[in-house]
Design a protein around this motif. Structure first.
Motif, PDB file in Angstrom:
ATOM      1  N   GLN A   1     -51.503  34.227   0.762  1.00 15.54           N
ATOM      2  CA  GLN A   1     -51.839  33.586   2.025  1.00 15.54           C
ATOM      3  C   GLN A   1     -52.806  34.412   2.848  1.00 15.54           C
ATOM      4  N   ARG A   2     -52.833  35.729   2.621  1.00 15.23           N
ATOM      5  CA  ARG A   2     -53.793  36.531   3.365  1.00 15.23           C
ATOM      6  C   ARG A   2     -55.153  36.564   2.685  1.00 15.23           C
ATOM      7  N   THR A   3     -55.197  36.253   1.393  1.00 11.67           N
ATOM      8  CA  THR A   3     -56.470  36.289   0.678  1.00 11.67           C
ATOM      9  C   THR A   3     -57.173  34.939   0.751  1.00 11.67           C
ATOM     10  N   ILE A   4     -56.395  33.849   0.608  1.00 13.45           N
ATOM     11  CA  ILE A   4     -56.977  32.504   0.651  1.00 13.45           C
ATOM     12  C   ILE A   4     -56.771  31.968   2.055  1.00 13.45           C
ATOM     13  N   PRO A   5     -57.842  31.683   2.781  1.00 12.19           N
ATOM     14  CA  PRO A   5     -57.693  31.356   4.202  1.00 12.19           C
ATOM     15  C   PRO A   5     -57.124  29.965   4.432  1.00 12.19           C
ATOM     16  N   SER A   6     -56.554  29.806   5.597  1.00 14.18           N
ATOM     17  CA  SER A   6     -56.161  28.521   6.189  1.00 14.18           C
ATOM     18  C   SER A   6     -55.224  27.686   5.311  1.00 14.18           C
ATOM     19  N   ARG A   7     -55.374  26.376   5.340  1.00 14.90           N
ATOM     20  CA  ARG A   7     -54.344  25.502   4.759  1.00 14.90           C
ATOM     21  C   ARG A   7     -54.178  25.627   3.245  1.00 14.90           C
ATOM     22  N   PRO A   8     -55.250  25.723   2.462  1.00 11.32           N
ATOM     23  CA  PRO A   8     -55.027  25.901   1.015  1.00 11.32           C
ATOM     24  C   PRO A   8     -54.148  27.103   0.701  1.00 11.32           C
ATOM     25  N   GLY A   9     -54.327  28.197   1.469  1.00 15.09           N
ATOM     26  CA  GLY A   9     -53.518  29.397   1.258  1.00 15.09           C
ATOM     27  C   GLY A   9     -52.056  29.135   1.560  1.00 15.09           C
ATOM     28  N   VAL A  10     -51.788  28.420   2.677  1.00 15.19           N
ATOM     29  CA  VAL A  10     -50.407  28.107   3.053  1.00 15.19           C
ATOM     30  C   VAL A  10     -49.768  27.240   1.977  1.00 15.19           C
ATOM     31  N   LEU A  11     -50.539  26.215   1.538  1.00 13.11           N
ATOM     32  CA  LEU A  11     -50.018  25.284   0.539  1.00 13.11           C
ATOM     33  C   LEU A  11     -49.654  26.030  -0.748  1.00 13.11           C
ATOM     34  N   LEU A  12     -50.564  26.910  -1.197  1.00 14.81           N
ATOM     35  CA  LEU A  12     -50.297  27.675  -2.416  1.00 14.81           C
ATOM     36  C   LEU A  12     -49.084  28.578  -2.230  1.00 14.81           C
ATOM     37  N   GLY A  13     -49.043  29.273  -1.078  1.00 13.74           N
ATOM     38  CA  GLY A  13     -47.965  30.227  -0.839  1.00 13.74           C
ATOM     39  C   GLY A  13     -46.613  29.535  -0.821  1.00 13.74           C
TER      40      GLY A  13
ATOM     41  N   GLY B   1     -45.862  26.466  -1.948  1.00 10.33           N
ATOM     42  CA  GLY B   1     -45.594  25.812  -3.219  1.00 10.33           C
ATOM     43  C   GLY B   1     -45.113  26.791  -4.263  1.00 10.33           C
ATOM     44  N   VAL B   2     -45.754  27.952  -4.335  1.00 11.36           N
ATOM     45  CA  VAL B   2     -45.391  28.935  -5.354  1.00 11.36           C
ATOM     46  C   VAL B   2     -43.982  29.465  -5.108  1.00 11.36           C
ATOM     47  N   SER B   3     -43.629  29.709  -3.824  1.00 14.06           N
ATOM     48  CA  SER B   3     -42.265  30.215  -3.622  1.00 14.06           C
ATOM     49  C   SER B   3     -41.235  29.132  -3.921  1.00 14.06           C
ATOM     50  N   LEU B   4     -41.589  27.853  -3.707  1.00 15.41           N
ATOM     51  CA  LEU B   4     -40.656  26.789  -4.079  1.00 15.41           C
ATOM     52  C   LEU B   4     -40.477  26.710  -5.598  1.00 15.41           C
ATOM     53  N   VAL B   5     -41.564  26.955  -6.341  1.00 14.84           N
ATOM     54  CA  VAL B   5     -41.456  26.946  -7.802  1.00 14.84           C
ATOM     55  C   VAL B   5     -40.456  28.015  -8.251  1.00 14.84           C
ATOM     56  N   PHE B   6     -40.581  29.219  -7.676  1.00 22.01           N
ATOM     57  CA  PHE B   6     -39.648  30.295  -8.024  1.00 22.01           C
ATOM     58  C   PHE B   6     -38.214  29.886  -7.700  1.00 22.01           C
ATOM     59  N   ARG B   7     -38.038  29.203  -6.563  1.00 21.08           N
ATOM     60  CA  ARG B   7     -36.690  28.841  -6.127  1.00 21.08           C
ATOM     61  C   ARG B   7     -36.072  27.786  -7.043  1.00 21.08           C
TER      62      ARG B   7
ATOM     63  N   THR C   1     -47.577  14.827   4.029  1.00 24.88           N
ATOM     64  CA  THR C   1     -48.004  16.041   3.319  1.00 24.88           C
ATOM     65  C   THR C   1     -46.796  16.868   2.905  1.00 24.88           C
ATOM     66  N   VAL C   2     -45.777  16.945   3.770  1.00 24.57           N
ATOM     67  CA  VAL C   2     -44.566  17.688   3.408  1.00 24.57           C
ATOM     68  C   VAL C   2     -43.969  17.101   2.129  1.00 24.57           C
ATOM     69  N   ALA C   3     -43.882  15.746   2.100  1.00 25.98           N
ATOM     70  CA  ALA C   3     -43.301  15.097   0.920  1.00 25.98           C
ATOM     71  C   ALA C   3     -44.135  15.413  -0.319  1.00 25.98           C
ATOM     72  N   ASN C   4     -45.466  15.386  -0.174  1.00 27.20           N
ATOM     73  CA  ASN C   4     -46.327  15.665  -1.327  1.00 27.20           C
ATOM     74  C   ASN C   4     -46.211  17.113  -1.798  1.00 27.20           C
ATOM     75  N   ILE C   5     -46.135  18.051  -0.833  1.00 26.74           N
ATOM     76  CA  ILE C   5     -45.989  19.462  -1.207  1.00 26.74           C
ATOM     77  C   ILE C   5     -44.680  19.658  -1.974  1.00 26.74           C
ATOM     78  N   ALA C   6     -43.594  19.033  -1.445  1.00 28.55           N
ATOM     79  CA  ALA C   6     -42.289  19.197  -2.090  1.00 28.55           C
ATOM     80  C   ALA C   6     -42.329  18.636  -3.504  1.00 28.55           C
ATOM     81  N   ARG C   7     -42.933  17.463  -3.665  1.00 29.46           N
ATOM     82  CA  ARG C   7     -42.989  16.856  -5.001  1.00 29.46           C
ATOM     83  C   ARG C   7     -43.839  17.682  -5.959  1.00 29.46           C
ATOM     84  N   ALA C   8     -44.992  18.132  -5.463  1.00 33.07           N
ATOM     85  CA  ALA C   8     -45.867  18.927  -6.331  1.00 33.07           C
ATOM     86  C   ALA C   8     -45.154  20.199  -6.770  1.00 33.07           C
ATOM     87  N   ALA C   9     -44.450  20.846  -5.819  1.00 29.86           N
ATOM     88  CA  ALA C   9     -43.768  22.098  -6.154  1.00 29.86           C
ATOM     89  C   ALA C   9     -42.639  21.839  -7.149  1.00 29.86           C
ATOM     90  N   LEU C  10     -41.870  20.771  -6.919  1.00 26.37           N
ATOM     91  CA  LEU C  10     -40.771  20.464  -7.848  1.00 26.37           C
ATOM     92  C   LEU C  10     -41.311  20.104  -9.225  1.00 26.37           C
TER      93      LEU C  10
END
Lengths: 235, 199
Positions: free
Chosen positions: A126-138, A140-146, B15-24
């Motif tokens: 999130q500190r390397t990739i700016p703004s919303r794409p960084g947040v989304l990746l960060g 999303g990735v932690s949710l994948v781990f979870r 967007t929240v719903a899409n992020i959750a689905r993509a991550a799952l």
């Protein structure tokens, strides 16, 4: 299996961005110098990194054993000639070096995985990739781990239940379809519950991140990365 | 902690719903890496469900969020989630592995499958897509995955890469292509059945 293991080695204390830089520079150097001399030097460096991170080289290599057929077949196929002599060992030399190079990069990557917690990697993203794409990746990735262990356990349970009911006797397409339908349904149900929970907790584009800061320890890390890049370009 | 004192910028519900689905879905792709079926055509080459996951991401999440799900899968694997085949992890899979072409092709293939099935970047009702459309989309996806996989394999293992594309294809792709038909058939069955509750 290589995974994050809490520890107190010097590599655990380094900034994840520096460690990522070293991995990339190491791979570039390995590709630029796929020669016996170049790979010998990089072997020493990879072993030193593994030692500092106290990660087992044997386990790092065993963790990618599914790639073994490719790494072995590539030089073998290159050595086969349609006209006599049927085998040309010299043609296998370069692909064999290429296979060895892959193992070296995996050892260095294992040192990162072994010493870097998910939240640190997430903060680095999130500190390397700016703004919303960084947040989304960060996020999303932690949710994948979870959720990975949860879904993995569910698929295992479904397969065991299916096997107990002689599901293994069904045609292949049917078996795959049944398993995937359950997997997808459960994932989407969880995703819906998760998104309701995220919204209820004010899921925001600007959350509070764990602090990352470079220390004096990180100077040699970046120096190594720059040195490897320089070796790739100029040597 | 680096406290943020600006006002909170909430993420919209859709967007929240899409992020959750993509991550799952990305996590499901990772779980698929542990599942293998015996191959009726070649006993030594087990069937894994990763490519099926790519198809379904494009079909069910659409071209945009399907591709994002695949990117999440790759990034999670790169920083240490055990999601690559055989439960492996690490950035080495994306920058140095002979199979890196396959991995990098997943977001592209998911986007391509989604574009064909949904006829554009928007999300439509995928269950109404005709069987020829679904099969065509997945054949295109398979072609993208194996084309990039072959080029990636040649680039990592051979020098110069373009002179050895044939060898690379024989080693990296040929043994795996026949069973893709099984996965395409399974995917059509999954999409056409009413078994998937959430659309």
């Amino acid at each position: 299996m290589i995974g994050y293991t809490p520890g107190s080695t010097i590599v655990h204390r380094l900034d994840p961005r520096g460690k990522l830089a070293v991995q990339l520079a190491f791979a570039i150097a390995a590709f630029a110098h796929t020669t016996p001399r170049g790979l010998a030097a990089l072997t020493i460096l990879a072993l030193a990194i593994a030692r500092l991170a106290s990660v087992s080289v044997v386990r790092a290599i065993l963790s990618v054993r599914v790639l073994a057929p490719f790494l072995i077949a590539a030089p073998l196929v290159a050595a086969i000639r349609l006209s006599p002599p049927a085998i040309d060992p010299s043609a296998a030399f370069q692909p064999a070096l290429a296979s060895y190079r892959v193992l070296l990069v995996f050892v260095v990557a294992a040192a990162y995985v072994h010493t870097t917690a998910v939240r640190e990697s997430r903060a680095a993203i999130q500190r390397t990739i700016p703004s919303r794409p960084g947040v989304l990746l960060g996020v999303g990735v932690s949710l994948v781990f979870r959720f990975l262990p949860v879904l993995r356990r569910e698929l295992t349970t479904v397969r065991a239940a299916s096997a107990a009911r002689l599901g293994t006797e069904r045609p292949l397409v049917d078996r795959i379809r049944r398993l995937v339908v359950v997997g997808v349904n459960r994932s989407f149900t969880r995703a819906d519950r998760l998104s309701a929970a995220l919204s209820a907790r004010c899921f925001a584009w600007n959350p509070t991140l764990p602090q990352l800061s470079f220390t004096r320890l990180d100077i040699p890390v970046f120096a190594t990365a720059i040195g490897l890049l320089a070796a790739a370009v100029f040597v | 902690m680096a406290t943020n004192t600006e006002s909170v910028d909430l993420v919209g519900d859709e967007t929240v719903a899409n992020i959750a689905r993509a991550a799952l879905f990305a996590a499901l792709m990772g779980a698929f890496a542990y599942v293998s079926f015996p191959n009726p055509l070649a006993a030594g080459v087990p069937i894994t469900l990763q490519v099926l996951g790519v198809f379904l991401a494009g079909i069910m999440l659409g071209p945009v969020w399907g591709a994002i799900a695949m990117v999440l899968y790759l990034v999670a694997g790169a920083i240490g989630a055990p999601v690559f085949s055989g439960g492996a992890a690490g950035i080495g899979h994306l920058i140095a592995s002979p199979t890196l072409g396959f991995l990098w092709s997943y977001p592209i293939a998911a986007a391509a499958v989604g574009l064909v099935v949904h006829r554009g970047v928007g999300l439509t009702e995928y269950k109404s897509a005709s069987t020829p459309t679904l099969v065509g989309a997945m054949v295109l996806g398979t072609a993208i995955i194996y084309a990039l996989g072959t080029v990636g394999f040649a680039a990592i293992q051979y020098d110069p890469w373009y002179a050895s594309l044939g060898q690379a294809f024989v080693v990296s792709s040929l043994p795996f292509i026949p069973v893709e038909a099984v996965k395409i058939a399974a995917a059509v069955g999954i999409v056409k059945s009413d078994a998937i509750a959430a659309a």
